[in-house]
Design a protein around this motif. Structure first.
Motif, PDB file in Angstrom:
ATOM      1  N   GLU A   1      17.855   6.591   0.706  1.00  0.00           N
ATOM      2  CA  GLU A   1      16.305   6.792   0.080  1.00  0.00           C
ATOM      3  C   GLU A   1      15.207   5.881   0.237  1.00  0.00           C
ATOM      4  OE1 GLU A   1      18.770   7.781  -4.377  1.00  0.00           O
ATOM      5  OE2 GLU A   1      18.540   5.264  -3.302  1.00  0.00           O
ATOM      6  N   MET A   2      15.372   4.902   0.985  1.00  0.00           N
ATOM      7  CA  MET A   2      13.876   4.074   0.949  1.00  0.00           C
ATOM      8  C   MET A   2      13.513   4.900   2.676  1.00  0.00           C
ATOM      9  SD  MET A   2      14.091   0.334   0.695  1.00  0.00           S
ATOM     10  CE  MET A   2      16.267   0.262   0.920  1.00  0.00           C
ATOM     11  N   LYS A   3      14.320   5.098   3.721  1.00  0.00           N
ATOM     12  CA  LYS A   3      14.165   5.523   4.847  1.00  0.00           C
ATOM     13  C   LYS A   3      13.219   7.061   4.560  1.00  0.00           C
ATOM     14  CE  LYS A   3      15.535   6.314   9.344  1.00  0.00           C
ATOM     15  NZ  LYS A   3      16.538   5.992  10.239  1.00  0.00           N
ATOM     16  N   ASN A   4      14.098   7.447   3.830  1.00  0.00           N
ATOM     17  CA  ASN A   4      13.150   8.795   3.406  1.00  0.00           C
ATOM     18  C   ASN A   4      12.869   9.158   2.603  1.00  0.00           C
ATOM     19  OD1 ASN A   4      15.475  10.434   4.925  1.00  0.00           O
ATOM     20  ND2 ASN A   4      17.014  10.574   3.125  1.00  0.00           N
ATOM     21  N   GLU A   5      12.320   8.278   1.545  1.00  0.00           N
ATOM     22  CA  GLU A   5      11.156   8.575   0.783  1.00  0.00           C
ATOM     23  C   GLU A   5       9.894   8.275   1.092  1.00  0.00           C
ATOM     24  OE1 GLU A   5      11.164   9.922  -2.422  1.00  0.00           O
ATOM     25  OE2 GLU A   5      12.560  10.956  -2.240  1.00  0.00           O
ATOM     26  N   PHE A   6       9.795   6.991   2.244  1.00  0.00           N
ATOM     27  CA  PHE A   6       9.326   6.339   2.350  1.00  0.00           C
ATOM     28  C   PHE A   6       8.520   5.944   3.459  1.00  0.00           C
ATOM     29  CE2 PHE A   6      10.297   4.829  -1.853  1.00  0.00           C
ATOM     30  CZ  PHE A   6       9.162   4.630  -2.789  1.00  0.00           C
ATOM     31  N   ASN A   7       9.443   6.670   4.230  1.00  0.00           N
ATOM     32  CA  ASN A   7       9.503   6.417   5.804  1.00  0.00           C
ATOM     33  C   ASN A   7       9.210   4.924   6.665  1.00  0.00           C
ATOM     34  OD1 ASN A   7       9.460   7.675   8.972  1.00  0.00           O
ATOM     35  ND2 ASN A   7       7.164   8.112   8.937  1.00  0.00           N
ATOM     36  N   PHE A   8       9.761   3.835   5.315  1.00  0.00           N
ATOM     37  CA  PHE A   8      10.056   3.279   5.950  1.00  0.00           C
ATOM     38  C   PHE A   8      10.556   2.587   7.709  1.00  0.00           C
ATOM     39  CE2 PHE A   8      10.314   0.973   1.622  1.00  0.00           C
ATOM     40  CZ  PHE A   8       8.847   1.092   1.944  1.00  0.00           C
ATOM     41  N   ASN A   9      10.402   2.010   8.884  1.00  0.00           N
ATOM     42  CA  ASN A   9      10.384   1.538   9.843  1.00  0.00           C
ATOM     43  C   ASN A   9      11.968   0.795   9.929  1.00  0.00           C
ATOM     44  OD1 ASN A   9      10.080  -0.780  10.213  1.00  0.00           O
ATOM     45  ND2 ASN A   9       7.830  -0.381  11.101  1.00  0.00           N
ATOM     46  N   LEU A  10      12.603   0.724  10.786  1.00  0.00           N
ATOM     47  CA  LEU A  10      14.203  -0.539  10.790  1.00  0.00           C
ATOM     48  C   LEU A  10      13.682  -1.904  10.296  1.00  0.00           C
ATOM     49  CD1 LEU A  10      16.414   0.947  14.172  1.00  0.00           C
ATOM     50  CD2 LEU A  10      16.321   1.618  10.704  1.00  0.00           C
ATOM     51  N   LYS A  11      12.773  -1.746  10.925  1.00  0.00           N
ATOM     52  CA  LYS A  11      12.297  -3.114  10.621  1.00  0.00           C
ATOM     53  C   LYS A  11      11.949  -4.004   9.378  1.00  0.00           C
ATOM     54  CE  LYS A  11       8.582  -7.359  11.216  1.00  0.00           C
ATOM     55  NZ  LYS A  11       7.655  -7.497  12.156  1.00  0.00           N
ATOM     56  N   THR A  12      11.671  -3.045   8.011  1.00  0.00           N
ATOM     57  CA  THR A  12      10.646  -3.248   7.092  1.00  0.00           C
ATOM     58  C   THR A  12      12.579  -2.429   6.788  1.00  0.00           C
ATOM     59  OG1 THR A  12       9.058  -2.456   7.469  1.00  0.00           O
ATOM     60  CG2 THR A  12       9.902  -1.650   5.307  1.00  0.00           C
TER      61      THR A  12
ATOM     62  N   ASN B   1       0.448  -0.822   0.260  1.00  0.00           N
ATOM     63  CA  ASN B   1      -0.071   0.095  -0.379  1.00  0.00           C
ATOM     64  C   ASN B   1       0.916   1.354   0.331  1.00  0.00           C
ATOM     65  OD1 ASN B   1      -2.224  -1.585   0.106  1.00  0.00           O
ATOM     66  ND2 ASN B   1      -2.409  -2.152   2.470  1.00  0.00           N
ATOM     67  N   THR B   2       1.710   1.482   0.865  1.00  0.00           N
ATOM     68  CA  THR B   2       2.796   2.230   1.022  1.00  0.00           C
ATOM     69  C   THR B   2       3.515   2.192  -0.376  1.00  0.00           C
ATOM     70  OG1 THR B   2       3.573   1.855   3.543  1.00  0.00           O
ATOM     71  CG2 THR B   2       4.877   3.101   2.276  1.00  0.00           C
TER      72      THR B   2
END
Length: 308
Positions: free
Chosen positions: A45-56, A26-27
């Motif tokens: 880039e994944m963290k900044n673009e999608f705000n994924f947490n550490l587990k993801t 969904n994200t």
């Protein structure tokens, strides 16, 4: 780009379940990108673009590491003519989403006619050591279902399951065999081969393609059968074990549940009495045909499938 192999890799990561996969889907789909695009990004880039947490982030990194092995396996199953249907595909049965929710098998591997997967069907399940009477009931029940264009759904074990598939194919109907092992271990049983028709048969597995069968897989498979079916007919069940647990799953999932009511119960059907008494199953009794043959009365099951 085909993203299925990327989802297979992510699904293989320990701790990544259906709910987590749906959340990731969904994200990224909301952002208009695919999982293959995500695999090409750096962690920052994944963290900044999608705000994924550490587990993801950790899960995606692990999936990237195992992608080469998954790619090799994916090519193997495609070459074998196997269809791969991920949870987000329009071919994935909506009924499984609605009934199982976060317990769905995220990826379905199938061989045969994939169009059958979304047709209305009823499950016929029974003990492997089914009685001769139970085997006849399974055969005639499948014949009756397919005469009303209802797909027969079952396992692929000896006894009631194979008998149901044989009857469905013999009388021109569709049938789905749900497997408790990986699709690459599929062998068409000898009893089915004389009437086998790939256009009317579909074998489906929710397990990794090379997984072996085991009791735990069988329980999961039976629950999936119940969720996919519009009605579940237990021909014969012992008082415990896989078939009785399937009846419990149908009851829990609120799928219409039926079982044979015998005047005298064979050893292989002693659980039928418990299913009737404790799981509120509807009894299936015999009815006479024009040629004075006693067959299972499937009228109520057919109505449940076709009109509810």
């Amino acid at each position: 780009m085909d993203s299925i192999k990327y989802w297979i890799a992510l699904e293989r990561v320990s701790g990544v379940g259906p709910a987590h996969l749906k959340e990731i889907y969904n994200t990224i789909s909301g952002a208009g990108v695919s999982l293959s695009d995500i695999f090409g990004l750096t962690e920052d880039e994944m963290k900044n673009e999608f705000n994924f947490n550490l587990k993801t982030l950790s899960s995606i990194k692990t999936a990237i590491d195992i992608l080469p092995a998954v790619t090799e396996e994916y090519q193997k199953i495609i070459d074998a003519g196997i269809d791969v249907t991920p949870f987000y595909s329009t071919a994935y049965p909506d009924r499984l989403h609605r009934i199982l929710g976060s317990s769905i098998p995220p990826i379905l591997y199938s061989y045969g006619n994939l169009k059958i997967l979304n047709r209305k069907g009823a499950a016929i399940l029974g003990e492997g050591n089914v009685s001769s009477r139970g085997e006849f009931i399974s055969y005639m029940a499948a014949k009756e279902l397919v005469s009303h264009e209802i797909t027969v759904i079952s396992g692929l074990a000896r006894g009631a399951d194979i008998t149901a598939h044989r009857s469905a194919l013999e009388y021109g109907g569709d049938t789905i065999a749900m497997l408790p092992y990986g699709i690459l271990n599929l062998n068409i049983p000898e009893m089915i081969k004389p009437v086998y028709d790939e256009a009317r048969f579909l074998a489906v597995s929710g397990f990794h393609p090379e997984d072996a069968a085991d009791k735990f897989n069988a329980f999961i498979r039976n629950k999936t059968i119940c969720a996919l079916s519009h009605a579940v007919f237990i021909v014969e069940s012992p008082e415990s074990g896989g078939i009785f647990e399937a009846a419990k799953s149908a009851h829990t999932l609120k799928v219409p549940l039926y079982t044979v009511e015998y005047s005298e119960y064979p050893e292989s059907a002693l659980g039928n009495k418990k299913i009737l008494a404790e799981l509120e199953a509807f009894p299936v009794r015999g009815k006479k045909t024009a040629d004075n043959l006693t067959v299972p009365n499937m009228d109520r099951i057919i109505a449940d499938v076709k009109f509810k």
